[in-house]
Design a protein around this motif. Sequence first.
Motif: not given
Length: 190
Positions: A37-39, A116-117, A136-138
């Motif tokens: 999603x963030x990417x 952040x996202x 952050x994702x982890x």
Amino acid sequence: MATLPSDGRAAPVTGGTRVLVAFILAGVAVSVALGVYGRVHEPTGGGLFTLGFPSLMWMKVSLATAAMVLAIVQLLTALRMYGRLGRTPAPRATAVTHRVSGVLAVVLSAPVAFHCLWSLGFGAYDTRSLVHSLFGCVFYGVFVTKMLTLRSRRVPAWALPILGGTLFTVLVVVWLTSAMWFFANGFPDY
């Protein structure tokens, strides 16, 4: 807990181990989904709210630091509950403090992660932002795994302290590559 047979063959996988693997895979799915999603999300560059802080970055750094302090409380209370601090059994207040500090840490981290996202996306501009984005994702993947494990009676007992320690370590990396980095760099105005 499974042990190795004396003839050197691999120990059989137990039902509890299978459940733990399923929980880990659920956590991995959460981490990957957040990263994807963030990417693919087009970062907005701005926040939706600042909760009364002077800027989005001040909000994120302040809430992340508060979450880090609560994570230290989590570490200390976990060590006390597992008998690593103090000689007598931990009082009930220790477990209550552990739960409350954990809930508050996650609640404080949620607006930080959201912004952040939403605002910045998955950062791969430099090593620091890449490490921050990955960890952050982890963090939320490990959090999901830990919460699922916490509610299961089938998962091996050793899993929960390992997941808790992993969650703490991941949060330290996230904090060092974000809030601490801003403090160390004169807190640039964002």
